[in-house]
Design a protein around this motif. Structure first.
Motif, PDB file in Angstrom:
ATOM      1  N   TRP A  83       7.228   9.385  -0.833  1.00 54.13           N
ATOM      2  CA  TRP A  83       7.441   8.509   0.320  1.00 54.13           C
ATOM      3  C   TRP A  83       6.690   9.027   1.539  1.00 54.13           C
ATOM      4  O   TRP A  83       6.081   8.236   2.287  1.00 54.13           O
ATOM      5  N   LEU A  84       6.706  10.330   1.766  1.00 53.70           N
ATOM      6  CA  LEU A  84       5.984  10.913   2.902  1.00 53.70           C
ATOM      7  C   LEU A  84       4.493  10.602   2.819  1.00 53.70           C
ATOM      8  O   LEU A  84       3.880  10.165   3.803  1.00 53.70           O
ATOM      9  N   VAL A  85       3.920  10.823   1.664  1.00 51.70           N
ATOM     10  CA  VAL A  85       2.485  10.592   1.481  1.00 51.70           C
ATOM     11  C   VAL A  85       2.143   9.117   1.687  1.00 51.70           C
ATOM     12  O   VAL A  85       1.185   8.779   2.397  1.00 51.70           O
ATOM     13  N   ASN A  86       2.924   8.237   1.079  1.00 52.67           N
ATOM     14  CA  ASN A  86       2.659   6.800   1.201  1.00 52.67           C
ATOM     15  C   ASN A  86       2.845   6.314   2.639  1.00 52.67           C
ATOM     16  O   ASN A  86       2.089   5.452   3.119  1.00 52.67           O
ATOM     17  N   THR A  87       3.816   6.877   3.337  1.00 55.13           N
ATOM     18  CA  THR A  87       4.069   6.471   4.721  1.00 55.13           C
ATOM     19  C   THR A  87       2.933   6.904   5.632  1.00 55.13           C
ATOM     20  O   THR A  87       2.450   6.122   6.463  1.00 55.13           O
ATOM     21  N   VAL A  88       2.479   8.139   5.486  1.00 57.18           N
ATOM     22  CA  VAL A  88       1.365   8.622   6.303  1.00 57.18           C
ATOM     23  C   VAL A  88       0.099   7.848   5.985  1.00 57.18           C
ATOM     24  O   VAL A  88      -0.693   7.530   6.885  1.00 57.18           O
ATOM     25  N   ARG A  89      -0.099   7.500   4.720  1.00 51.89           N
ATOM     26  CA  ARG A  89      -1.275   6.712   4.343  1.00 51.89           C
ATOM     27  C   ARG A  89      -1.248   5.355   5.043  1.00 51.89           C
ATOM     28  O   ARG A  89      -2.266   4.916   5.610  1.00 51.89           O
ATOM     29  N   ALA A  90      -0.103   4.693   5.017  1.00 52.74           N
ATOM     30  CA  ALA A  90       0.009   3.379   5.649  1.00 52.74           C
ATOM     31  C   ALA A  90      -0.201   3.469   7.163  1.00 52.74           C
ATOM     32  O   ALA A  90      -0.895   2.640   7.760  1.00 52.74           O
ATOM     33  N   LEU A  91       0.378   4.496   7.783  1.00 51.93           N
ATOM     34  CA  LEU A  91       0.229   4.666   9.233  1.00 51.93           C
ATOM     35  C   LEU A  91      -1.219   4.977   9.605  1.00 51.93           C
ATOM     36  O   LEU A  91      -1.729   4.495  10.623  1.00 51.93           O
ATOM     37  N   VAL A 141       8.649   9.573  13.613  1.00 51.69           N
ATOM     38  CA  VAL A 141       8.073  10.890  13.911  1.00 51.69           C
ATOM     39  C   VAL A 141       6.679  11.000  13.308  1.00 51.69           C
ATOM     40  O   VAL A 141       5.736  11.479  13.957  1.00 51.69           O
ATOM     41  N   LEU A 142       6.528  10.544  12.076  1.00 48.53           N
ATOM     42  CA  LEU A 142       5.217  10.577  11.423  1.00 48.53           C
ATOM     43  C   LEU A 142       4.220   9.698  12.184  1.00 48.53           C
ATOM     44  O   LEU A 142       3.052  10.069  12.351  1.00 48.53           O
TER      45      LEU A 142
END
Length: 292
Positions: A83-91, A141-142
């Motif tokens: 989830w962290l990786v996918n969220t940062v990718r989308a952002l 935060v991300l």
């Protein structure tokens, strides 16, 4: 307050050591019994002022990983990491930048972004932050950290630090020259004396403290911009406000002093606020009320 003092002391120490080394090597003192060589002194001041700042920037990413023990997620091993990786990718796609490395480190609630270049940065969150916040708050935060990267804040702050350091070194030597001239009035000495060296040392400390106030002010402004950037990427300021409110009730995780300005939280009141790299949480939440 202790973190602020250590942060200022580290910056001043780097500048003083560089100045001392270059003087020992006989490089560009820029003053003589005849007067001040402005061009030579400016070059010398810029070398001292920018060298430490740029070295710190260039090694910021590996140093951050080493000093915090951050582990870059190359292959997600669980649903949270995925989830962290996918969220940062989308952002990152929304911000129009190349995806930063995503890392997790053990520690109390905190997060940071670092790196010398916009398209090869690092975004890291602590285990304490992941455990203390829900996913909407972590996403905010991300988004804040991605906004730092997209805004080029690491480079901007480095340039500002280099410029003010240059003025500190330059002005300290100008003052030192004139004090020395007064002390040695009528003397046949052909070069700067003890008055020059002592005055320069004292002035670099005093001017360095004043310069730190300027750098801290710019750092606080970049926090407001990163908060606004997070609101933009998420389409609403509410998640960022909720994340800040949550952080306000948590003890911030300590980061190495060289990274004191990179964390997600901080700030204080009183005289210490002049040297704080972060605005108070309440001000940041209020500022987001004006973001649409």
């Amino acid at each position: 307050m202790k973190r602020i003092i250590l942060f200022l002391a580290t910056n001043l120490a780097v500048m003083l050591v560089l100045s001392l080394v270059l003087n020992i090597l006989g490089i560009g003192r820029g003053v003589s019994a005849a007067g001040i060589n402005v061009g030579e002194l400016l070059v010398f001041s810029a070398v001292v002022g920018f060298t430490g700042s740029f070295i710190s920037l260039l090694i910021s990413k590996p140093m951050a990983k080493w000093s915090t023990g951050a582990r870059v997620i190359d292959n997600p091993s669980n649903s949270t990491e995925l989830w962290l990786v996918n969220t940062v990718r989308a952002l990152s796609e929304r911000a129009g930048i190349r995806m930063p490395d995503v890392a997790v480190y053990d520690g109390e609630p905190n997060a940071f972004a670092t790196g010398a270049f916009k398209n090869s940065a690092l975004v890291a969150v602590s285990t304490g932050l992941l455990q203390s916040m829900n996913r909407d708050e972590v996403e905010a935060v991300l988004a804040h950290e991605v906004a730092h990267v997209a805004n080029g804040d690491m480079v901007t702050l480095t340039l500002i630090q280099g410029v003010v350091n240059t003025f500190v070194v330059f002005l300290a030597r100008v003052v030192g020259f004139f004090v020395d001239k007064v002390l040695l009035k009528g003397s046949e000495d052909r070069g700067p004396g003890i008055g020059y060296m002592v005055t320069v040392f004292v002035c670099e400390i005093i001017f360095g403290l004043l310069a730190s106030i300027i750098v801290a002010w710019f750092s606080r402004q970049r926090e407001f911009r990163a908060d606004a950037g997070a609101a933009k990427y998420l389409g609403t300021p509410v998640p960022m406000q909720n994340a800040l409110a949550r952080l306000g009730g948590l003890a911030p995780g300590a980061l190495p002093q060289s990274m004191a300005a990179s964390g997600i939280s901080g700030g204080g009141g009183g005289w210490g606020a002049l040297f704080s790299t972060h605005p108070p949480i309440e001000q940041r939440i209020a500022a987001l009320s004006n973001v649409r």
